[in-house]
Motif scaffolding. Structure first.
Motif, PDB file in Angstrom:
ATOM      1  N   LYS A  84       4.270 -29.307  21.866  1.00 24.61           N
ATOM      2  CA  LYS A  84       3.169 -28.925  22.728  1.00 24.61           C
ATOM      3  C   LYS A  84       3.121 -29.832  23.938  1.00 24.61           C
ATOM      4  CE  LYS A  84      -1.846 -28.336  22.800  1.00 24.61           C
ATOM      5  NZ  LYS A  84      -3.087 -28.444  22.036  1.00 24.61           N
ATOM      6  N   SER A  86       1.238 -31.291  27.433  1.00 27.08           N
ATOM      7  CA  SER A  86      -0.100 -31.529  27.937  1.00 27.08           C
ATOM      8  C   SER A  86      -0.017 -32.408  29.160  1.00 27.08           C
ATOM      9  CB  SER A  86      -0.976 -32.205  26.871  1.00 27.08           C
ATOM     10  OG  SER A  86      -0.456 -33.477  26.545  1.00 27.08           O
ATOM     11  N   GLU A 103      -4.927 -27.534  31.353  1.00 28.82           N
ATOM     12  CA  GLU A 103      -5.337 -27.011  30.052  1.00 28.82           C
ATOM     13  C   GLU A 103      -6.806 -26.598  30.017  1.00 28.82           C
ATOM     14  OE1 GLU A 103      -4.636 -31.527  29.146  1.00 28.82           O
ATOM     15  OE2 GLU A 103      -3.844 -30.015  30.523  1.00 28.82           O
ATOM     16  N   LYS A 107      -7.403 -21.369  29.520  1.00 30.13           N
ATOM     17  CA  LYS A 107      -8.102 -20.592  28.483  1.00 30.13           C
ATOM     18  C   LYS A 107      -8.704 -19.313  29.062  1.00 30.13           C
ATOM     19  CE  LYS A 107     -12.171 -23.573  28.977  1.00 30.13           C
ATOM     20  NZ  LYS A 107     -13.055 -24.539  28.258  1.00 30.13           N
ATOM     21  N   ASP A 225       0.326 -22.172  31.232  1.00 29.93           N
ATOM     22  CA  ASP A 225       0.972 -22.880  30.116  1.00 29.93           C
ATOM     23  C   ASP A 225       2.256 -23.612  30.527  1.00 29.93           C
ATOM     24  OD1 ASP A 225      -0.899 -22.239  28.176  1.00 29.93           O
ATOM     25  OD2 ASP A 225       0.051 -20.323  27.752  1.00 29.93           O
ATOM     26  N   PHE A 227       3.259 -26.605  32.127  1.00 33.34           N
ATOM     27  CA  PHE A 227       2.752 -27.877  32.632  1.00 33.34           C
ATOM     28  C   PHE A 227       3.731 -28.547  33.589  1.00 33.34           C
ATOM     29  CE2 PHE A 227       0.260 -27.081  28.914  1.00 33.34           C
ATOM     30  CZ  PHE A 227      -0.993 -27.598  29.217  1.00 33.34           C
TER      31      PHE A 227
END
Length: 252
Positions: A84, A86, A103, A107, A225, A227
């Motif tokens: 993942k 971030s 992030e 959403k 998504d 990054f």
């Protein structure tokens, strides 16, 4: 039986010779034991060996499995997952010490301009939210648009210095907001920001999807998504005074 009689019997027993075993007898017993041991079949020996190996391998497997679960538990408790991505603290857009991270926006991906509550929620997570007054949605026909009005609220009118200081870097702030809006609202074609000033004048900043995608050289959906691309491409532009100035100079 009297004590004297008991004592005499003990003395006689003590004086009797102790039993002994000749060397020949010892060797005979040793030979019998060796012969008995040699009669164990090879298959039985293999079974015993396999049993020993299986027991030890099973123990190792249990230990490895336990270590695996412990390691994963530690990772989850530390909110860490190698798969993942971030943002790090250096890969954020900050205004007045408030960081805005990718992030926090993704959403809302897949939103559409006709959903008033979603648009407001997105704007609430962007810079300038404290000074947002009203919004207008153009959804009757394409191109679909959004107008966002920024200004001081009634109770903040006297605090002009704070308001002006916040919008010192207004071009970068509004470019960031437009970038996020086009990324998460699929059918948004244009956005207009109206920024109120002290002399009751309003600065107008308009952005189109085509302009923003030309600036970054990609379809905005690519950055959801992603990054690495967001940090290296989008934030690099927004944090560059030269790149921001050049972008605004090319707007018609």
């Amino acid at each position: 039986m009297t004590n004297n009689e008991n004592r005499l019997i003990d003395e006689k027993l003590t004086s009797l010779p102790k039993p002994t075993m000749s060397n020949q007898s010892k060797q005979a017993i040793h030979s019998i034991l060796l012969e008995e041991l040699s009669t164990v079949s090879p298959s039985k020996k293999r079974r015993e060996l396999n049993k020993y190996l299986f027991t030890n391998l099973a123990g190792i497997a249990v230990f490895a499995l336990l270590a695996f679960f412990i390691f994963n538990s530690i990772q989850e408790n530390n909110n860490f997952s190698p798969a993942k991505q971030s943002s790090s603290d250096g890969d954020v857009f900050s205004i007045n010490g408030i960081p805005y991270k990718l992030e926090n926006h993704i959403k809302y991906k897949g939103s559409y301009i006709g959903d008033n509550s979603s648009v407001i929620a997105i704007l609430d997570g962007l810079p300038g939210a404290a000074y947002r007054r009203t919004i207008e949605l153009q959804t009757k026909k394409q191109p679909y648009g959004l107008i966002v009005n920024y200004g001081r609220n009634d109770e903040e009118k006297l605090n002009t210095s704070e308001y002006d200081e916040y919008w010192t870097d207004k071009r970068s702030i509004l470019l960031y907001n437009a970038t996020v809006l086009f990324m998460v609202i699929d059918n948004l074609d244009s956005v207009d920001f109206h920024l109120g000033l002290d002399d009751n004048k309003v600065n107008h900043f308009q952005f189109t999807r085509a302009e923003i995608e030309t600036l970054y050289g990609r379809d905005m959906a690519h950055y959801v998504d992603n990054f690495e691309s967001w940090n290296q491409e989008v934030l690099t532009v927004i944090k560059s005074d030269t790149a921001v100035t050049e972008f605004y100079s090319t707007q018609q």
